[in-house]
Design an enzyme around this catalytic site. Structure first.
Site, PDB file in Angstrom:
ATOM      1  N   HIS A   1       0.805  -1.231   0.000  1.00 52.58           N
ATOM      2  CA  HIS A   1       0.000   0.000   0.000  1.00 52.58           C
ATOM      3  C   HIS A   1       0.836   1.279   0.000  1.00 52.58           C
ATOM      4  O   HIS A   1       0.619   2.154  -0.823  1.00 52.58           O
ATOM      5  CB  HIS A   1      -0.936  -0.016   1.207  1.00 52.58           C
TER       6      HIS A   1
ATOM      7  N   GLU B   1      -4.309  -3.895   9.748  1.00 51.67           N
ATOM      8  CA  GLU B   1      -4.565  -2.992   8.620  1.00 51.67           C
ATOM      9  C   GLU B   1      -3.488  -1.917   8.474  1.00 51.67           C
ATOM     10  O   GLU B   1      -3.747  -0.725   8.622  1.00 51.67           O
ATOM     11  CB  GLU B   1      -5.944  -2.348   8.756  1.00 51.67           C
TER      12      GLU B   1
ATOM     13  N   HIS C   1      -1.302   0.820   6.836  1.00 50.63           N
ATOM     14  CA  HIS C   1      -1.451   1.712   5.682  1.00 50.63           C
ATOM     15  C   HIS C   1      -0.185   2.556   5.520  1.00 50.63           C
ATOM     16  O   HIS C   1       0.791   2.095   4.993  1.00 50.63           O
ATOM     17  CB  HIS C   1      -2.719   2.549   5.819  1.00 50.63           C
TER      18      HIS C   1
ATOM     19  N   GLU D   1      -4.665   0.989  10.911  1.00 44.65           N
ATOM     20  CA  GLU D   1      -6.026   1.514  10.961  1.00 44.65           C
ATOM     21  C   GLU D   1      -6.867   0.853  12.050  1.00 44.65           C
ATOM     22  O   GLU D   1      -7.909   1.380  12.462  1.00 44.65           O
ATOM     23  CB  GLU D   1      -6.706   1.360   9.597  1.00 44.65           C
TER      24      GLU D   1
END
Length: 285
Positions: A220, A260, A262, A277
């Site tokens: 990402h 999560e 990022h 996240e």
């Protein structure tokens, strides 16, 4: 190397090293900015504004995109903030970077444009000329141009400060590039969330792609490590990865399942900070 994790409020998304020696984090769903030093300070913004990507500005403040209310935000190191409305409604600002011209540059995902904002709040918008491109992140390259990932056009764009746009198509179909970073080698590095690859593009547009061992890792964000390689988040694999200049990979599993990952940033001391996240910020050192 090991991870330390800090539990915080909200949903951390973007992270950067501030000019004050502390780490600054956006909390996208709670509409907050976090400042992490010896303790965590929380600064409330407008509810629902959706702070996304954050970067130091040339004026000693932090600048960030407000994805949901289509504004550009500014916060000083003491926590005082302001924001600027974009000229075009529903622009969807997302990526942000300090430009080579003393201004801040950002992407407008919904409009196939990049924008430029001065520290006084004067905004101009530049069309990329690629319909449905979903311009995502942006960085200043070693060549003094702005480089942009075009997620749905599966391409990388080069934008000069006077608005000339050159688009380089990626070799891999449905690559869906997202994160982009200025490398230590004069090139620009990026990650392909759709194809599971790390890529490199020279100022002349020569592209090299390095396939990840796990192609569904969904990389990402990416940041240069200061020694020729890059760190990147693997959202689909719950890891942080590292790639050398020669395309050799190493991977570090995050302690919390489903965290999560990022945004990430490399601090001046070499530690890697990762926005999770799921409600934490991790430090790899």
């Amino acid at each position: 190397m090991k991870f330390d994790e800090i539990a915080v409020t909200g949903a951390p998304y973007g992270v950067t090293a501030g000019p004050d020696g502390r780490m600054w984090v956006t909390s996208v769903h709670s509409g907050q900015i976090l400042r992490i030093g010896d303790e965590v300070s929380v600064f409330d913004l407008d509810p629902g504004c959706g702070p996304a990507v954050i970067t130091p500005g040339p004026d000693g403040a932090l600048w960030f995109t407000r994805l949901h209310d289509h504004r550009i935000g500014r916060i000083d190191v003491d926590g005082a903030s302001t924001s600027f409305a974009l000229p075009t409604p529903e622009a969807g600002p997302y990526g942000m970077a300090a430009g080579p011209d003393g201004a801040l540059w950002f992407t407008e995902m919904n409009l196939d444009r990049v924008g430029r904002i001065t520290v006084d709040g004067e905004i101009t918008e530049i069309p990329l000329g690629v319909e449905g491109s979903y311009a995502s992140t942006i960085v200043t390259g070693a060549d003094g141009a702005l480089w942009v990932t075009l997620n749905q056009a599966h391409a990388i764009a080069r934008v000069t400060v006077d608005g000339k746009v050159t688009v380089f198509a990626l070799p891999t179909e449905k690559a869906a590039p997202v994160g982009i970073a200025r490398g230590d080698d004069g090139a620009v590095w990026f990650v392909e969330i759709g194809a599971g690859q790390v890529g490199r593009v020279t100022p002349e547009g020569e592209i090299t792609e390095f396939p990840l061992p796990q192609r569904d890792a969904r990389p990402h964000a990416i940041a240069a490590d200061g020694a020729g390689g890059c760190w990147f988040t693997e959202w689909g694999a719950n890891r942080v990865g590292h790639v050398t200049a020669n395309g050799e990979f190493e991977h570090f599993a995050l302690p919390t399942p489903g965290s999560e990952p990022h945004g990430l940033a490399v601090a001046p001391d070499g530690a890697v900070w990762v926005a999770l996240e799921a409600g934490k910020v991790a430090r790899l050192h």
